[in-house]
Motif scaffolding. Structure first.
Motif, PDB file in Angstrom:
ATOM      1  N   UNK A   1      39.739  42.198  34.156  1.00 30.22           N
ATOM      2  CA  UNK A   1      41.009  42.350  34.852  1.00 30.22           C
ATOM      3  C   UNK A   1      42.237  42.166  33.993  1.00 30.22           C
ATOM      4  N   UNK A   2      42.078  42.129  32.680  1.00 31.78           N
ATOM      5  CA  UNK A   2      43.205  41.968  31.774  1.00 31.78           C
ATOM      6  C   UNK A   2      43.624  43.316  31.201  1.00 31.78           C
ATOM      7  N   UNK A   3      44.910  43.488  31.001  1.00 34.57           N
ATOM      8  CA  UNK A   3      45.453  44.601  30.236  1.00 34.57           C
ATOM      9  C   UNK A   3      46.041  43.997  28.979  1.00 34.57           C
ATOM     10  N   UNK A   4      45.564  44.460  27.830  1.00 30.61           N
ATOM     11  CA  UNK A   4      46.025  43.886  26.573  1.00 30.61           C
ATOM     12  C   UNK A   4      46.767  44.934  25.760  1.00 30.61           C
ATOM     13  N   UNK A   5      47.701  44.456  24.931  1.00 35.16           N
ATOM     14  CA  UNK A   5      48.434  45.381  24.063  1.00 35.16           C
ATOM     15  C   UNK A   5      47.823  45.442  22.666  1.00 35.16           C
ATOM     16  N   UNK A   6      46.744  44.689  22.442  1.00 34.21           N
ATOM     17  CA  UNK A   6      46.076  44.704  21.147  1.00 34.21           C
ATOM     18  C   UNK A   6      46.497  43.579  20.229  1.00 34.21           C
ATOM     19  N   UNK A   7      47.415  42.747  20.658  1.00 34.56           N
ATOM     20  CA  UNK A   7      47.873  41.651  19.795  1.00 34.56           C
ATOM     21  C   UNK A   7      46.843  40.517  19.805  1.00 34.56           C
TER      22      UNK A   7
ATOM     23  N   UNK B   1      50.289  41.193  27.609  1.00 35.55           N
ATOM     24  CA  UNK B   1      49.085  41.128  28.405  1.00 35.55           C
ATOM     25  C   UNK B   1      49.498  40.973  29.855  1.00 35.55           C
ATOM     26  N   UNK B   2      48.873  41.729  30.721  1.00 33.89           N
ATOM     27  CA  UNK B   2      49.142  41.545  32.136  1.00 33.89           C
ATOM     28  C   UNK B   2      47.848  41.207  32.840  1.00 33.89           C
ATOM     29  N   UNK B   3      47.965  40.356  33.798  1.00 34.21           N
ATOM     30  CA  UNK B   3      46.826  39.946  34.603  1.00 34.21           C
ATOM     31  C   UNK B   3      47.354  38.967  35.616  1.00 34.21           C
ATOM     32  N   UNK B   4      46.827  39.046  36.823  1.00 32.25           N
ATOM     33  CA  UNK B   4      47.359  38.131  37.809  1.00 32.25           C
ATOM     34  C   UNK B   4      47.003  36.689  37.488  1.00 32.25           C
TER      35      UNK B   4
END
Length: 175
Positions: free
Chosen positions: A142-148, A1-4
């Motif tokens: 504003x989150x990028x998730x990988x689905x986990x 997951x990416x997010x500031x």
């Protein structure tokens, strides 16, 4: 997951819709008022609550994250995708007694805020049932998730959730 916010104190809060997007967002309210609530098949509810500054009746349609029946009392858990600054969320914190319409049924409810940890567990359960919606909500915030499940748990910990418990608020018609 990416997010500031993974390294900073708060997540990104999306801007409220304006213009045509606001009109489209308000369309479900009119559909409920026209008796078309059953078309949403229990995925959405109409929340009739009290404005915190005006004291006037306000209406908004919210997606149901989870519903349950415990000891004969129904409850619906909802999330504020626009964060803790959303008017309906702030209104319920001030005056927790409200009415919800699910389908054609009206239910008096009281709102109860959930702790962040429970929000994380809710989001982790919700994401496998509604993967596209979970990804969109995450992106909106504003989150990028990988689905986990772990990614969704972290997202859920930053979203304010409320449980609306039946039988404890003022029942009234939304018409």
């Amino acid at each position: 997951m990416t997010h500031e916010s993974a390294s900073s104190p708060g997540p990104h809060r999306p801007p409220l819709p304006t213009g045509l997007r606001r009109t489209a967002a308000r369309l479900p309210v009119h559909m409920f008022r026209a008796g078309l609530g059953p078309l949403f098949r229990g995925r959405l509810l109409l929340l009739v609550h009290t404005g915190r500054t005006t004291g006037l009746s306000r209406r908004t349609v919210i997606e149901i994250v989870e519903s349950a029946t415990v000891d004969g009392r129904r409850s619906w858990t909802v999330a504020s995708g626009f964060g803790p600054g959303a008017d309906w969320y702030r209104n319920l914190l001030r005056t927790p007694h409200a009415t919800v319409q699910v389908g054609r049924g009206f239910h008096a409810v009281t709102a109860h805020a959930l702790p962040a940890e429970e929000g994380g567990r809710l989001m982790a359960r919700y994401a496998p049932r509604h993967p596209r919606t979970a990804r969109r909500l995450s992106a909106l915030m504003g989150f990028t998730v990988d689905g986990s499940a772990e990614d969704y748990r972290r997202v859920g910990e930053s979203i304010p959730f409320l449980t609306l418990v039946e039988g404890t608020g003022p029942a009234r018609s939304s018409r």
